[in-house]
Design an enzyme around this catalytic site. Structure first.
Site, PDB file in Angstrom:
ATOM      1  N   LEU A   1     104.768  31.382  38.286  1.00 30.34           N
ATOM      2  CA  LEU A   1     104.298  29.897  38.543  1.00 30.34           C
ATOM      3  C   LEU A   1     103.296  29.532  39.894  1.00 30.34           C
ATOM      4  O   LEU A   1     103.898  30.540  40.819  1.00 30.34           O
ATOM      5  CB  LEU A   1     105.690  29.228  38.790  1.00 30.34           C
ATOM      6  N   ASP A   2     102.724  28.519  40.004  1.00 35.25           N
ATOM      7  CA  ASP A   2     101.587  28.471  41.351  1.00 35.25           C
ATOM      8  C   ASP A   2     102.467  28.760  42.234  1.00 35.25           C
ATOM      9  O   ASP A   2     103.515  28.409  42.259  1.00 35.25           O
ATOM     10  CB  ASP A   2     100.864  27.385  41.115  1.00 35.25           C
TER      11      ASP A   2
END
Ligand code: URA
Length: 237
Positions: A101-102
């Site tokens: 996930l960013d």
């Protein structure tokens, strides 16, 4: 497995450190001191070190509520990573994030010691759905729903058709659920950018058959239940 190897894997110290501990009598197995570092021990055996019972599970799959501002990486010299949210032993166990996930994305992240399972969950051929709740600047409507459903052409690939469900829409801000089958770098943000919207918040609610546990707080984690493990395995068979 050898007792010294198990203790190293559980993060009790280096090979020579744990061998010294074992020889000194600091380790018991099933209630009896064992001073032979090469002694065979079963996973889940009752092992104590200096009187403390160790968690001897070597296979772990957990769901983490990833908070914003934390990198999805095994380690980073400068910034905190998701591994810093788990007990130290998870590093020596080889527990790794399943995809990324960013930094600013929140929500459901799986981490597992099972490399084969991770590989399957990430394989584009297996189409494991991921559902995100996205907050974007500007309105969303039929045009954007249609563009997502048709599959968007991005600079380096064409995103497969994705389901966009608009929860609320206004000129300034909209909230939508997005279900994608792929997991390309910045995929959801780039899909919205392709229809002229900037994502201001992104939160993953579901990964395959699993939903983020509502009892988890940001930064919290728990082991998957046996039912969840079965559902995950069935999703990639
Ligand atoms: N898509 C993104 O753009 N970012 C994420 O973190 C996950 C999916």
């Amino acid at each position: 497995m050898r007792l010294d190897r198990m203790l190293v894997t559980l993060g009790a110290g280096s090979r020579s450190e744990v061998q010294r501990l074992i020889r000194s009598g600091a380790v018991t197995v099933e209630g009896s001191p064992v001073r032979d570092p090469s002694a065979h021990v079963e996973e889940k055996a009752a092992v104590t070190l200096n009187g403390q019972r160790l968690d001897t599970r070597l296979s772990r799959t957990v769901m983490l509520y990833k908070p914003a501002g934390i990198l999805t990486a095994a380690r980073d010299p400068r910034q905190p990573t998701v591994m810093d949210l788990l007990p130290d032993a998870f590093r020596t166990l080889g527990c790794m994030p399943v995809g990324r996930l960013d930094k600013d994305t929140t929500g459901l992240l799986l981490l597992t010691t099972d490399g084969t399972l991770a590989h399957r969950l990430l394989s584009p051929a297996r189409h494991v759905d991921k559902r995100y709740r996205a907050t974007v600047d500007g309105p969303l409507g039929e045009a954007e729903i249609g563009a997502f459903a048709a599959g968007l052409t991005l600079s380096d690939f064409t995103a497969q058709p994705a389901l966009l469900t608009v929860e609320s829409s206004s000129a300034e801000k909209s909230v939508a659920l997005v279900t994608v089958h792929e997991g390309k770098f910045h995929q959801v943000r780039r899909m919205f950018a392709a229809v002229g919207r900037e994502v201001t918040e992104l939160h993953r609610e579901r990964f395959g058959p699993l939903t983020l546990d509502p009892d988890l707080q940001p930064g919290g984690w728990r082991d998957l239940t046996e039912d969840e493990m079965q559902a995950l395995r069935a999703a990639v068979e």
